[in-house]
Design an enzyme around this catalytic site. Sequence first.
Site, PDB file in Angstrom:
ATOM      1  N   ASP A  19      11.793  79.866  92.156  1.00  0.00           N
ATOM      2  CA  ASP A  19      10.761  79.838  93.202  1.00  0.00           C
ATOM      3  C   ASP A  19       9.499  80.467  92.619  1.00  0.00           C
ATOM      4  OD1 ASP A  19      12.049  78.688  95.495  1.00  0.00           O
ATOM      5  OD2 ASP A  19      13.214  80.523  95.709  1.00  0.00           O
ATOM      6  N   ARG A  41       8.283  84.616  91.017  1.00  0.00           N
ATOM      7  CA  ARG A  41       9.334  85.425  90.391  1.00  0.00           C
ATOM      8  C   ARG A  41       8.895  86.003  89.047  1.00  0.00           C
ATOM      9  NH1 ARG A  41      11.237  85.740  95.278  1.00  0.00           N
ATOM     10  NH2 ARG A  41      12.502  83.983  95.964  1.00  0.00           N
ATOM     11  N   ARG A  69       2.365  81.612 102.704  1.00  0.00           N
ATOM     12  CA  ARG A  69       2.965  80.574 101.858  1.00  0.00           C
ATOM     13  C   ARG A  69       2.568  79.187 102.350  1.00  0.00           C
ATOM     14  NH1 ARG A  69       9.182  81.851 102.306  1.00  0.00           N
ATOM     15  NH2 ARG A  69       9.396  80.237 100.678  1.00  0.00           N
ATOM     16  N   LYS A  94       9.362  71.896 101.424  1.00  0.00           N
ATOM     17  CA  LYS A  94      10.234  72.753 102.229  1.00  0.00           C
ATOM     18  C   LYS A  94       9.412  73.405 103.353  1.00  0.00           C
ATOM     19  CE  LYS A  94       9.833  76.644  98.962  1.00  0.00           C
ATOM     20  NZ  LYS A  94      10.515  77.463  97.955  1.00  0.00           N
ATOM     21  N   HIS A 151      16.375  84.462 106.268  1.00  0.00           N
ATOM     22  CA  HIS A 151      17.095  85.290 105.305  1.00  0.00           C
ATOM     23  C   HIS A 151      17.966  86.318 106.029  1.00  0.00           C
ATOM     24  CE1 HIS A 151      13.768  83.813 102.766  1.00  0.00           C
ATOM     25  NE2 HIS A 151      14.608  83.970 101.764  1.00  0.00           N
ATOM     26  N   ASP A 159      18.940  74.921 101.580  1.00  0.00           N
ATOM     27  CA  ASP A 159      18.392  76.233 101.257  1.00  0.00           C
ATOM     28  C   ASP A 159      19.588  77.123 100.901  1.00  0.00           C
ATOM     29  OD1 ASP A 159      16.617  78.314 100.878  1.00  0.00           O
ATOM     30  OD2 ASP A 159      15.659  78.136 102.833  1.00  0.00           O
TER      31      ASP A 159
END
Length: 351
Positions: free
Chosen positions: A62, A70, A133, A163, A176, A248
């Site tokens: 990602d 990352r 995002r 996404k 999450h 996901d």
Amino acid sequence: MSSLLIDLKGKELEQEEVELLSHPLVAGLILFTRNFENREQIQELIRSVRQRVKKPLLITVDQEGGRVQRFRDGFTMLPSMQAFQETLSATEQVSFAKEAGWQMAAEMIALDIDLSFAPVLDLGHECRAIGDRSFSSDVKSAVNLATAFIDGMHQAGMASTGKHFPGHGHVLADSHLETPYDDRTKEEIFSGDLQPFQQLISQNKLDAIMPAHVIYSQCDSQPASGSKYWLKEILRKKLNFQGTIFSDDLGMKGAGVMGNFVERSKKALNAGCDLLLLCNEREGVIQVLDNLKLTENQPHFMARQARLQSLFKRRVINWNDLISDQRWRLNYQKLADIQSRWLDIQAAKND
């Protein structure tokens, strides 16, 4: 049949991980910040994976930009997607969105990474899991900027992943941590959140799509990631999407309503996912590898394998050649400036 993407524990490849990655069900891996120290180290880790695992693996990350990036030290500071609309003129927005897509993809390909899961097509900035995002709250702006970003990715040689289908932007909960519910009507979702996906599919821009771990209660009782309604009826039939469908991360709390890790994997595959992500759950990975049975006789086997093959990087880029390229050098500074400006705007709002 290879369908599972897993993660690594640290900055060096362990023998147990070589064995897991070599399992016939494993199609690839996803890298995280915990796997990264610097560019030389991450290149060596990837080289070790390629050499020690005797089959082609789809290596992913990602590296969206902004807070979801990352790898940072030694790489371009990529802007948050909202930053384009908030800091640039109309003509600059599209131009630099394309350059950001190219820059990100070129840097990842130069590491021998195949795919970064990008771009985010969710509308709006209220959801704390999405926030900046997202390109925009406006469909037209989001589509224009996403199209440019994807064109840049494609130009560099990387497939695109939209996404989180059919839209994660209107729920406040973070998938999450829990399973979010979106209680809006089907008409509201289809006329708004679904539009970036629908329009980019019709333009043949999306190579892959990742559904959300969100339950759209007026449409179906299952999260989109495990919903035949969303993946087969809407995405495949209504929108005629022919590309890859990723789940996901099935280790997320938002997927918990689908059962244990084996049950989640089965439900996601039966609903229409081609490839499954399962991260941060090593015991869960082992359970899935021990209990998930996939054979060449099952429906869509050949189509799923063909979709997997379409996601590998489409060219080879040498890192030293890349950083001596004038396009890369110009982008390196300009994109960092855009993100710095955006962070200043946010800081001023919080003062």
